[in-house]
Motif scaffolding. Structure first.
Motif, short mmCIF file in Angstrom:
data_model
loop_
_atom_site.label_atom_id
_atom_site.label_comp_id
_atom_site.label_asym_id
_atom_site.label_seq_id
_atom_site.Cartn_x
_atom_site.Cartn_y
_atom_site.Cartn_z
N GLY A 153 0.84 -1.20 0.00
CA GLY A 153 0.00 0.00 0.00
C GLY A 153 0.86 1.24 0.00
O GLY A 153 2.09 1.17 0.08
N HIS A 154 0.21 2.40 -0.10
CA HIS A 154 0.94 3.66 -0.19
C HIS A 154 1.18 4.25 1.19
O HIS A 154 0.27 4.27 2.03
N PRO A 155 2.38 4.78 1.43
CA PRO A 155 2.70 5.32 2.76
C PRO A 155 2.17 6.74 2.96
O PRO A 155 2.03 7.51 2.01
N LEU A 156 1.89 7.07 4.22
CA LEU A 156 1.64 8.45 4.62
C LEU A 156 2.99 9.13 4.80
O LEU A 156 3.90 8.56 5.39
N LEU A 157 3.13 10.35 4.28
CA LEU A 157 4.38 11.09 4.40
C LEU A 157 4.18 12.35 5.23
O LEU A 157 3.06 12.85 5.37
N PHE A 158 5.28 12.86 5.78
CA PHE A 158 5.27 14.09 6.58
C PHE A 158 6.40 14.97 6.08
O PHE A 158 7.55 14.54 6.00
#
Ligand SMILES: Cc1cc2nc3c(=O)[nH]c(=O)nc-3n(C[C@H](O)[C@H](O)[C@H](O)COP(=O)(O)O)c2cc1C
Length: 170
Positions: A153-158
């Motif tokens: 799946g796609h990661p959450l980025l900051f």
């Protein structure tokens, strides 16, 4: 102003300036979780770094005084739940909500030593605390990775104080 002039040393660097500038380094977002004295604990972090392959080590940096950090120290074990791009709300919950509310209505499974595994994470890594080093107003917790799983799946980025998604080149 020249780059050299910007790097003239003074007695102390403003911590807010450091926080703003280091925010240029985009990271993923994870929630570290543990079980201690009959309760679950967890907090959102982006201070996750892999350290070593032999043995398999990673590090996370809870601030001194963090409730979750204290619970990890007490239990000697923690899980890293790597957030998916669609999990901004859940990431906010593990920053702001009371400890009792952070796990409310989540379909939790348990890893080694009862560490809570959060649903919807793109990857889980379960660790035993290998060392805790001082790190200014934070602690550097080194974990030996005992088990891991990768759901994809796609990661959450900051980045620079904002959440975003990774799109890649394709
Ligand atoms: C994207 C993001 C990353 C964060 N990373 C860290 C971190 O690496 N270490 C830390 O101590 N707090 C970090 N925080 C703040 C904690 O999530 C927050 O202070 C939390 O309430 C601490 O939980 P506690 O109540 O268990 O101490 C981060 C917050 C956000 C939004």
């Amino acid at each position: 102003m020249s780059l050299a002039a910007l790097h003239m040393e003074s007695d102390s660097l403003d911590p807010r300036r450091f926080r703003t500038v280091i925010g240029a380094f985009a990271t993923g977002v994870a929630v570290i979780t543990t079980a201690f004295e009959g309760a679950f604990h967890g907090m959102t972090i982006n201070s996750l770094t892999s350290v070593s392959l032999d043995p398999c080590l990673l590090l996370v940096c809870p601030r001194r005084g963090s409730a979750t950090g204290a619970a990890i120290r007490g239990s000697g074990a923690f899980a890293v739940n790597i957030r998916a791009a669609d999990q901004r709300d859940l990431s906010h919950r593990f920053v702001r909500a009371d400890i009792a509310e952070r796990f409310a209505e989540l379909d939790i499974e348990l890893g080694p030593r009862g560490v809570p595994l959060l649903p919807g994470a793109i990857a889980h890594l379960c660790c035993r605390v290998s060392a805790i080093h001082p790190g200014g107003d934070h602690e550097i917790v080194v974990g030996e990775v005992r088990t891991c799983s990768d759901a994809g799946g796609h990661p959450l980025l900051f980045h620079k104080g904002s959440f975003g998604a990774f799109r890649g080149d394709a």
